[in-house]
Write a protein that holds these residues in place. Sequence first.
Motif, PDB file in Angstrom:
ATOM      1  N   LYS A 285       0.845  -1.211   0.000  1.00 32.30           N
ATOM      2  CA  LYS A 285       0.000   0.000   0.000  1.00 32.30           C
ATOM      3  C   LYS A 285       0.882   1.265   0.000  1.00 32.30           C
ATOM      4  O   LYS A 285       0.652   2.190  -0.768  1.00 32.30           O
ATOM      5  N   VAL A 286       1.899   1.265   0.826  1.00 30.64           N
ATOM      6  CA  VAL A 286       2.812   2.429   0.846  1.00 30.64           C
ATOM      7  C   VAL A 286       3.602   2.465  -0.461  1.00 30.64           C
ATOM      8  O   VAL A 286       3.822   3.521  -1.052  1.00 30.64           O
ATOM      9  N   GLY A 287       3.998   1.291  -0.933  1.00 31.14           N
ATOM     10  CA  GLY A 287       4.730   1.183  -2.200  1.00 31.14           C
ATOM     11  C   GLY A 287       6.229   1.171  -1.975  1.00 31.14           C
ATOM     12  O   GLY A 287       6.761   2.081  -1.327  1.00 31.14           O
ATOM     13  N   LEU A 288       6.893   0.160  -2.524  1.00 30.20           N
ATOM     14  CA  LEU A 288       8.347   0.064  -2.313  1.00 30.20           C
ATOM     15  C   LEU A 288       9.083   1.271  -2.896  1.00 30.20           C
ATOM     16  O   LEU A 288      10.076   1.734  -2.347  1.00 30.20           O
ATOM     17  N   ASN A 289       8.552   1.816  -3.998  1.00 32.66           N
ATOM     18  CA  ASN A 289       9.192   3.005  -4.586  1.00 32.66           C
ATOM     19  C   ASN A 289       9.133   4.177  -3.636  1.00 32.66           C
ATOM     20  O   ASN A 289      10.125   4.880  -3.434  1.00 32.66           O
ATOM     21  N   ASN A 290       7.938   4.379  -3.051  1.00 27.60           N
ATOM     22  CA  ASN A 290       7.794   5.480  -2.085  1.00 27.60           C
ATOM     23  C   ASN A 290       8.689   5.254  -0.878  1.00 27.60           C
ATOM     24  O   ASN A 290       9.260   6.199  -0.333  1.00 27.60           O
ATOM     25  N   ILE A 291       8.779   4.003  -0.451  1.00 22.32           N
ATOM     26  CA  ILE A 291       9.630   3.686   0.702  1.00 22.32           C
ATOM     27  C   ILE A 291      11.076   4.062   0.369  1.00 22.32           C
ATOM     28  O   ILE A 291      11.758   4.734   1.156  1.00 22.32           O
ATOM     29  N   MET A 292      11.522   3.692  -0.808  1.00 21.61           N
ATOM     30  CA  MET A 292      12.921   3.974  -1.192  1.00 21.61           C
ATOM     31  C   MET A 292      13.170   5.478  -1.286  1.00 21.61           C
ATOM     32  O   MET A 292      14.189   5.979  -0.822  1.00 21.61           O
ATOM     33  N   ILE A 293      12.201   6.196  -1.857  1.00 18.41           N
ATOM     34  CA  ILE A 293      12.376   7.652  -2.014  1.00 18.41           C
ATOM     35  C   ILE A 293      12.390   8.330  -0.638  1.00 18.41           C
ATOM     36  O   ILE A 293      13.250   9.158  -0.336  1.00 18.41           O
ATOM     37  N   LEU A 357      34.211  -7.803  10.704  1.00 19.32           N
ATOM     38  CA  LEU A 357      34.273  -6.624   9.820  1.00 19.32           C
ATOM     39  C   LEU A 357      35.470  -5.741  10.162  1.00 19.32           C
ATOM     40  O   LEU A 357      36.091  -5.149   9.283  1.00 19.32           O
ATOM     41  N   LYS A 358      35.807  -5.714  11.445  1.00 20.84           N
ATOM     42  CA  LYS A 358      36.918  -4.851  11.885  1.00 20.84           C
ATOM     43  C   LYS A 358      38.250  -5.225  11.220  1.00 20.84           C
ATOM     44  O   LYS A 358      39.165  -4.415  11.163  1.00 20.84           O
ATOM     45  N   ASP A 359      38.350  -6.456  10.690  1.00 22.25           N
ATOM     46  CA  ASP A 359      39.571  -6.851   9.965  1.00 22.25           C
ATOM     47  C   ASP A 359      39.730  -6.038   8.679  1.00 22.25           C
ATOM     48  O   ASP A 359      40.818  -5.959   8.121  1.00 22.25           O
ATOM     49  N   GLU A 360      38.620  -5.482   8.174  1.00 26.64           N
ATOM     50  CA  GLU A 360      38.671  -4.893   6.830  1.00 26.64           C
ATOM     51  C   GLU A 360      38.360  -3.407   6.771  1.00 26.64           C
ATOM     52  O   GLU A 360      38.529  -2.782   5.739  1.00 26.64           O
ATOM     53  N   VAL A 361      37.819  -2.846   7.846  1.00 29.19           N
ATOM     54  CA  VAL A 361      37.506  -1.409   7.815  1.00 29.19           C
ATOM     55  C   VAL A 361      38.255  -0.714   8.952  1.00 29.19           C
ATOM     56  O   VAL A 361      38.817  -1.371   9.831  1.00 29.19           O
ATOM     57  N   SER A 362      38.195   0.611   8.937  1.00 29.36           N
ATOM     58  CA  SER A 362      39.051   1.357   9.870  1.00 29.36           C
ATOM     59  C   SER A 362      38.415   1.558  11.250  1.00 29.36           C
ATOM     60  O   SER A 362      39.002   2.189  12.104  1.00 29.36           O
ATOM     61  N   PHE A 363      37.206   1.042  11.447  1.00 32.40           N
ATOM     62  CA  PHE A 363      36.586   1.208  12.761  1.00 32.40           C
ATOM     63  C   PHE A 363      36.219  -0.153  13.329  1.00 32.40           C
ATOM     64  O   PHE A 363      36.110  -1.133  12.603  1.00 32.40           O
ATOM     65  N   ASP A 364      36.029  -0.164  14.635  1.00 33.01           N
ATOM     66  CA  ASP A 364      35.701  -1.406  15.309  1.00 33.01           C
ATOM     67  C   ASP A 364      34.185  -1.427  15.567  1.00 33.01           C
ATOM     68  O   ASP A 364      33.418  -2.062  14.867  1.00 33.01           O
ATOM     69  N   ASP A 365      33.754  -0.626  16.548  1.00 29.40           N
ATOM     70  CA  ASP A 365      32.322  -0.570  16.830  1.00 29.40           C
ATOM     71  C   ASP A 365      31.757   0.771  16.343  1.00 29.40           C
ATOM     72  O   ASP A 365      32.495   1.630  15.861  1.00 29.40           O
ATOM     73  N   SER A 366      30.438   0.930  16.494  1.00 25.94           N
ATOM     74  CA  SER A 366      29.794   2.154  15.991  1.00 25.94           C
ATOM     75  C   SER A 366      28.391   2.262  16.578  1.00 25.94           C
ATOM     76  O   SER A 366      27.866   1.308  17.147  1.00 25.94           O
ATOM     77  N   VAL A 367      27.813   3.450  16.391  1.00 27.38           N
ATOM     78  CA  VAL A 367      26.387   3.613  16.699  1.00 27.38           C
ATOM     79  C   VAL A 367      25.651   3.576  15.368  1.00 27.38           C
ATOM     80  O   VAL A 367      25.992   4.317  14.436  1.00 27.38           O
ATOM     81  N   ARG A 368      24.672   2.677  15.284  1.00 28.91           N
ATOM     82  CA  ARG A 368      23.930   2.509  14.031  1.00 28.91           C
ATOM     83  C   ARG A 368      22.568   3.190  14.127  1.00 28.91           C
ATOM     84  O   ARG A 368      21.792   2.910  15.039  1.00 28.91           O
ATOM     85  N   ILE A 369      22.330   4.079  13.175  1.00 33.03           N
ATOM     86  CA  ILE A 369      21.023   4.738  13.074  1.00 33.03           C
ATOM     87  C   ILE A 369      20.359   4.120  11.841  1.00 33.03           C
ATOM     88  O   ILE A 369      20.872   4.262  10.734  1.00 33.03           O
ATOM     89  N   SER A 370      19.275   3.386  12.044  1.00 33.50           N
ATOM     90  CA  SER A 370      18.642   2.756  10.878  1.00 33.50           C
ATOM     91  C   SER A 370      17.209   3.248  10.744  1.00 33.50           C
ATOM     92  O   SER A 370      16.426   3.182  11.684  1.00 33.50           O
ATOM     93  N   LEU A 371      16.910   3.751   9.555  1.00 31.90           N
ATOM     94  CA  LEU A 371      15.658   4.466   9.311  1.00 31.90           C
ATOM     95  C   LEU A 371      14.639   3.574   8.602  1.00 31.90           C
ATOM     96  O   LEU A 371      15.009   2.606   7.947  1.00 31.90           O
ATOM     97  N   TYR A 372      13.378   3.960   8.726  1.00 29.96           N
ATOM     98  CA  TYR A 372      12.348   3.337   7.893  1.00 29.96           C
ATOM     99  C   TYR A 372      11.376   4.433   7.469  1.00 29.96           C
ATOM    100  O   TYR A 372      11.461   5.568   7.962  1.00 29.96           O
ATOM    101  N   PHE A 373      10.457   4.095   6.599  1.00 31.31           N
ATOM    102  CA  PHE A 373       9.647   5.130   5.942  1.00 31.31           C
ATOM    103  C   PHE A 373       8.814   5.972   6.901  1.00 31.31           C
ATOM    104  O   PHE A 373       8.432   7.089   6.601  1.00 31.31           O
ATOM    105  N   TYR A 374       8.515   5.415   8.106  1.00 31.77           N
ATOM    106  CA  TYR A 374       7.656   6.159   9.036  1.00 31.77           C
ATOM    107  C   TYR A 374       8.442   7.145   9.888  1.00 31.77           C
ATOM    108  O   TYR A 374       7.867   7.884  10.676  1.00 31.77           O
ATOM    109  N   ASN A 375       9.772   7.134   9.761  1.00 34.78           N
ATOM    110  CA  ASN A 375      10.565   8.133  10.496  1.00 34.78           C
ATOM    111  C   ASN A 375      10.376   9.511   9.863  1.00 34.78           C
ATOM    112  O   ASN A 375       9.925   9.617   8.724  1.00 34.78           O
ATOM    113  N   THR A 376      10.724  10.545  10.637  1.00 36.09           N
ATOM    114  CA  THR A 376      10.442  11.913  10.172  1.00 36.09           C
ATOM    115  C   THR A 376      11.675  12.811  10.323  1.00 36.09           C
ATOM    116  O   THR A 376      12.613  12.492  11.057  1.00 36.09           O
ATOM    117  N   TYR A 377      11.602  13.948   9.641  1.00 38.41           N
ATOM    118  CA  TYR A 377      12.678  14.945   9.759  1.00 38.41           C
ATOM    119  C   TYR A 377      12.742  15.481  11.202  1.00 38.41           C
ATOM    120  O   TYR A 377      13.816  15.763  11.718  1.00 38.41           O
TER     121      TYR A 377
END
Length: 396
Positions: A285-293, A357-377
Amino acid sequence: MNYKNDFPMLSNDIVYFDNAATSLKPMSVINKEIEYLSMYSANMKRGDYDIAFKVEDEVNKCREEIREYINAEDKNEIVFTSGATMGLNMIVFGYFKNHLKKGDEVILNKGEHASNILPWMILRKEIGIVIKYAQLDCNGFLSLDSIKKEITANTRVVSLSHITNVIGDVRDISSISSYLHGKGILFVVDASQSIAHTKVDVTLNDIDFLVFSFHKMLGSTGSGCLYGKYSLLKEMMPTIYGGGMNIDFNEEEISLMPIPYRFEAGTINIASIISFREAIKYVNKVGLNNIMITEKHLRDYLIRELSKIPYIDILNKEATSSIVLINIKGIDSSKLGLYLNSKKICTRSGVHCVKMLKDEVSFDDSVRISLYFYNTYEEIDRLIDALKEYDNIINF
Ligand SMILES: Cc1ncc(COP(=O)(O)O)c(C=O)c1O
């Protein structure tokens, strides 16, 4: 669009930015579970009465809905599991354990979730397969070229995430698939992080096996899907035995139920499966295209605002999914996560089940912010305001 009426959790005074761990659930999904649990909470295949038939019908409708959503050819290629982890274990121990031999090579990469590495490591111990890790680039991205470098005459399978759960890079599964199939190599895709955000088409991309969990796409926890090409499922052995998966047995022999039921031993998570159909309807109903945009706009805004704070390191600027990783030099990610929690902002800190992953990138741990379509500005602004309080973060 305002989703507050559909998602009760959005009415809490929290900002939910941990969608890569699990998504929020809309009322239509919640109501469907309540409907099952209160109106027809029978088991399936075990009763000769109407509500048991109804349950079976509802579960089958969900199977068909998933078939259509991922464009599988046959609904019997959809196996219900407890989630992506179980699906990957079933593929490794139900299929590959019987089709690989000592010296056969499997290509993984160090950006994979534990559930796509550990089962292969156990299989290596059991039968002597060789695990090769395709090199990630300096951003932590995986390219087809890097997979090609690992391929030898002994390569039998490549297993990878469509979108990774830390870096959030989107793999080109279409090109990877056509290259591998040109060489007769099987392709396993973990769609846990992509299924809710972008089109996943198993037929167009000629995917051999695919897994995902319902809870990352508006569904409830404890259920998921394993897709396998029918020809491969015919060759796969169950990894769990019990009721519902056998037609008959005697002291010597077990005769198995047809596919997919032979892979669904015991009582499956009926409430979660039935309600997942509502989740698919909601996404459609929301539409994958709208979700991606929407996600792209939110992500661009978040990165722009984060970039204005001089002490914030954005670790995956080049990724295109809805995952944004940050760190502040000298501050432990778990401390930053707990500080944000004190502001009622939910993020995830640590290594996120991707411990190599730490074997291949320059950081070890991190804070992950993961969004979805219902999040807002406005929610992003709240995060940014909290991150601007440097002294409070330091002293937290
Ligand atoms: C890429 C990826 N694969 C697999 C999983 C495992 O999913 P589940 O815990 O639902 O089995 C996750 C969960 O975070 C994931 O992000």
